[in-house]
Design a protein around this motif. Structure first.
Motif, PDB file in Angstrom:
ATOM      1  N   GLU A  72       0.850  -1.219   0.008  1.00 58.24           N
ATOM      2  CA  GLU A  72      -0.045  -0.106   0.011  1.00 58.24           C
ATOM      3  C   GLU A  72       0.818   1.453  -0.149  1.00 58.24           C
ATOM      4  O   GLU A  72       0.596   2.229  -0.487  1.00 58.24           O
ATOM      5  CB  GLU A  72      -0.931  -0.012   1.305  1.00 58.24           C
ATOM      6  CG  GLU A  72      -2.141  -1.004   1.527  1.00 58.24           C
ATOM      7  CD  GLU A  72      -1.626  -2.348   1.938  1.00 58.24           C
ATOM      8  OE1 GLU A  72      -0.466  -2.519   1.875  1.00 58.24           O
ATOM      9  OE2 GLU A  72      -2.541  -2.885   2.470  1.00 58.24           O
ATOM     10  N   MET A  86      -6.549  -3.464   1.721  1.00 56.42           N
ATOM     11  CA  MET A  86      -6.346  -2.756   0.664  1.00 56.42           C
ATOM     12  C   MET A  86      -5.369  -3.417  -0.339  1.00 56.42           C
ATOM     13  O   MET A  86      -5.567  -3.261  -1.720  1.00 56.42           O
ATOM     14  CB  MET A  86      -5.975  -1.372   0.721  1.00 56.42           C
ATOM     15  CG  MET A  86      -7.221  -0.716   0.930  1.00 56.42           C
ATOM     16  SD  MET A  86      -8.527  -0.613  -0.369  1.00 56.42           S
ATOM     17  CE  MET A  86      -7.573   0.580  -1.610  1.00 56.42           C
ATOM     18  N   GLY A  87      -4.158  -3.726   0.367  1.00 50.30           N
ATOM     19  CA  GLY A  87      -2.981  -4.610  -0.362  1.00 50.30           C
ATOM     20  C   GLY A  87      -3.371  -5.530  -1.020  1.00 50.30           C
ATOM     21  O   GLY A  87      -3.214  -5.953  -2.380  1.00 50.30           O
TER      22      GLY A  87
END
Lengths: 77, 130
Positions: free
Chosen positions: B16, B61-62
């Motif tokens: 991220e 999110m990654g």
């Protein structure tokens, strides 16, 4: 010399992919050429016109059709 | 046509952080800003020639970035350098610690930089760290 029109299909690419693809296309284009970028990324649809304004090219149109944004720009310099 | 000076210090190994730094570097550079990046600590290994860009995720999110095939952070830095003339430098200290030479790094990487030079160059501009 006639201005050329070119389409850049960046559908499926996420931010800032469509902007970067447009910029690569702009580098290769001549002044006066029109480029239309297709994007399915909502953020890019807002960000690309911002970039065009900031850098000083001419935004010709920005429309959405079935989830695909069509943004057309004329290379001004 | 430089409008702003943007200096980015990149030390994280997380996907991220690498992604966001790459986004700021590339969009910042192609918008006419004077962008320089100092890559140090755990981030440097991703800038070695032939290195994997599979960075560990810091959070959800990654994983989503990976699954949805967002642009690779390395592509973003390469575009920052090639399309926007951003200067991406390895930190000379991190190179010494890692035992790598300039020639071992990606070809878009500029010369190794020490902190004195980087801080001097960054003076008066925006500084971002990841």
């Amino acid at each position: 010399m006639m201005a050329k029109k070119k389409q850049i299909d960046a559908r499926g690419s996420f931010c800032p992919g469509p902007l970067m693809e447009l910029i690569a296309g702009m580098k290769a284009a001549d002044v006066g050429d029109e480029l239309e970028v297709l994007s399915t990324d909502k953020g890019s649809a807002a960000d690309i016109p911002e970039w065009i304004k900031k850098v000083g090219h001419e935004l010709l149109s920005a429309t959405e059709e079935n989830g695909v944004w069509h943004i057309t720009v004329r290379k001004a310099k | 046509m430089a409008q702003e000076k943007i200096s980015i210090v990149l030390i994280s190994e997380h996907r991220e952080d690498l992604q966001m730094a790459g986004m700021i570097a590339s969009v910042g550079a192609v918008s006419g800003n004077d962008v320089s990046v100092l890559v140090s600590m755990n981030a440097l290994k991703y800038f070695l020639k032939g290195a994997s860009d599979k960075a560990p995720f810091a959070g959800q999110m990654g994983e989503i970035l990976e699954r949805k095939k967002a642009p690779s952070f390395r592509t973003l830095f390469e575009q920052a350098a090639e399309l926007g003339e951003a200067r991406i430098h390895p930190c000379s200290m991190a190179m010494d610690i890692l035992g790598v030479e300039w020639r071992d790094l990606e070809t878009f990487m500029k010369e190794p930089l020490g902190l004195t030079k980087f801080l001097g160059d960054a003076k008066g501009g925006q500084v971002w760290s990841f």
